[in-house]
Design a protein around this motif. Structure first.
Motif, mmCIF file in Angstrom:
data_model
loop_
_atom_site.group_PDB
_atom_site.id
_atom_site.type_symbol
_atom_site.label_atom_id
_atom_site.label_comp_id
_atom_site.label_asym_id
_atom_site.label_seq_id
_atom_site.Cartn_x
_atom_site.Cartn_y
_atom_site.Cartn_z
ATOM 1 N N THR A 126 0.849 -1.181 0.000
ATOM 2 C CA THR A 126 0.000 0.000 0.000
ATOM 3 C C THR A 126 0.888 1.236 0.000
ATOM 4 O OG1 THR A 126 -1.620 -1.187 1.336
ATOM 5 C CG2 THR A 126 -1.859 1.188 1.230
ATOM 6 N N THR A 127 0.506 2.232 -0.781
ATOM 7 C CA THR A 127 1.165 3.529 -0.777
ATOM 8 C C THR A 127 0.089 4.583 -0.593
ATOM 9 O OG1 THR A 127 2.849 2.729 -2.300
ATOM 10 C CG2 THR A 127 2.645 5.111 -2.056
ATOM 11 N N THR A 162 -4.756 9.957 -1.318
ATOM 12 C CA THR A 162 -4.852 9.010 -2.412
ATOM 13 C C THR A 162 -4.000 7.797 -2.058
ATOM 14 O OG1 THR A 162 -4.599 8.699 -4.807
ATOM 15 C CG2 THR A 162 -2.990 10.123 -3.728
ATOM 16 N N GLU A 178 -2.866 3.533 -3.172
ATOM 17 C CA GLU A 178 -2.846 2.443 -4.133
ATOM 18 C C GLU A 178 -2.556 1.159 -3.378
ATOM 19 O OE1 GLU A 178 -0.831 0.983 -8.293
ATOM 20 O OE2 GLU A 178 -0.286 2.926 -7.462
ATOM 21 N N TYR A 179 -3.389 0.142 -3.612
ATOM 22 C CA TYR A 179 -3.238 -1.161 -2.978
ATOM 23 C C TYR A 179 -3.275 -2.220 -4.063
ATOM 24 C CZ TYR A 179 -4.403 -5.316 -0.259
ATOM 25 O OH TYR A 179 -4.405 -6.574 0.279
ATOM 26 N N ASN A 180 -2.154 -2.868 -4.321
ATOM 27 C CA ASN A 180 -2.070 -3.915 -5.350
ATOM 28 C C ASN A 180 -2.656 -3.473 -6.681
ATOM 29 O OD1 ASN A 180 -0.775 -5.620 -3.630
ATOM 30 N ND2 ASN A 180 -2.580 -6.807 -3.116
ATOM 31 N N GLY A 181 -2.349 -2.264 -7.102
ATOM 32 C CA GLY A 181 -2.806 -1.772 -8.393
ATOM 33 C C GLY A 181 -4.172 -1.124 -8.387
ATOM 34 N N VAL A 182 -4.893 -1.158 -7.270
ATOM 35 C CA VAL A 182 -6.203 -0.503 -7.162
ATOM 36 C C VAL A 182 -5.978 0.872 -6.554
ATOM 37 C CG1 VAL A 182 -8.496 -0.584 -6.129
ATOM 38 C CG2 VAL A 182 -7.403 -2.695 -6.908
ATOM 39 N N HIS A 183 -6.500 1.895 -7.192
ATOM 40 C CA HIS A 183 -6.280 3.268 -6.771
ATOM 41 C C HIS A 183 -7.574 3.856 -6.206
ATOM 42 C CE1 HIS A 183 -5.899 7.655 -7.443
ATOM 43 N NE2 HIS A 183 -4.706 7.419 -6.934
ATOM 44 N N THR A 191 -9.207 7.513 -3.961
ATOM 45 C CA THR A 191 -8.987 8.876 -3.491
ATOM 46 C C THR A 191 -10.138 9.275 -2.585
ATOM 47 O OG1 THR A 191 -7.858 9.419 -5.547
ATOM 48 C CG2 THR A 191 -8.602 11.273 -4.219
ATOM 49 N N SER A 231 -13.011 4.906 -5.972
ATOM 50 C CA SER A 231 -11.991 3.922 -6.294
ATOM 51 C C SER A 231 -12.152 3.493 -7.739
ATOM 52 C CB SER A 231 -12.129 2.706 -5.376
ATOM 53 O OG SER A 231 -11.273 1.684 -5.803
ATOM 54 N N ASP A 232 -11.061 3.063 -8.358
ATOM 55 C CA ASP A 232 -11.171 2.562 -9.727
ATOM 56 C C ASP A 232 -11.481 1.065 -9.779
ATOM 57 O OD1 ASP A 232 -8.707 1.536 -9.000
ATOM 58 O OD2 ASP A 232 -7.572 2.557 -10.561
#
Length: 138
Positions: free
Chosen positions: A73-74, A91, A93-98, A100, A121-122
């Motif tokens: 996670t970032t 914002t 990102e967790y394993n490619g899921v973003h 905000t 979320s995307d």
């Protein structure tokens, strides 16, 4: 049901080791944390967080990784105080899921705050959400 009682992924026989450290001086605050559960497979987790108060805004960065798992996670954040109002954005990102989140606080008094937020979320499985709450400290 029989067997060992569990709490999440931790059983009653699980042993854990946790180490953390923090540092704060002036506008800078740092934190690092490491935990290790002795279960099958690696459950090591390392986290790092830092904030810096620029005066007009406080910015933050956080990162978390888990041992052999691909989970990471970032998080980036900013908070801008404006009198009784405080505006924030984060914002992650967790394993490619973003995702905000945007938020606003309004202080009615030193102990009472109204908070509103919206997140998106995307990931198709995660809906957008909105929240309004009032908090009272005692």
């Amino acid at each position: 049901s029989s067997g060992t009682p569990t709490l999440g992924d931790v059983t009653a026989t699980t042993k854990s080791t946790k180490v953390s450290a923090s540092y704060a001086a002036g506008p800078l605050a740092l934190m690092v944390w490491n935990g290790n559960l002795n279960t099958a497979g690696s459950k090591a987790t390392t986290s790092f967080a830092a904030t810096y108060d620029l005066g007009v805004a406080k910015v933050g960065l956080g990162m978390k990784s888990k041992g052999n798992d691909a989970d990471s996670t970032t998080l980036l954040s900013a908070n801008i105080p404006m009198g009784a109002f405080s505006l924030g954005v984060a914002t992650a990102e967790y394993n490619g899921v973003h995702g905000t989140v945007y938020g606003v606080n309004y202080s009615l008094s030193k102990k009472t705050v109204i908070y509103a937020s919206a997140q998106k979320s995307d990931a198709a499985a995660l809906d957008s959400s909105y929240r309004i709450k009032i908090t009272k400290s005692f």
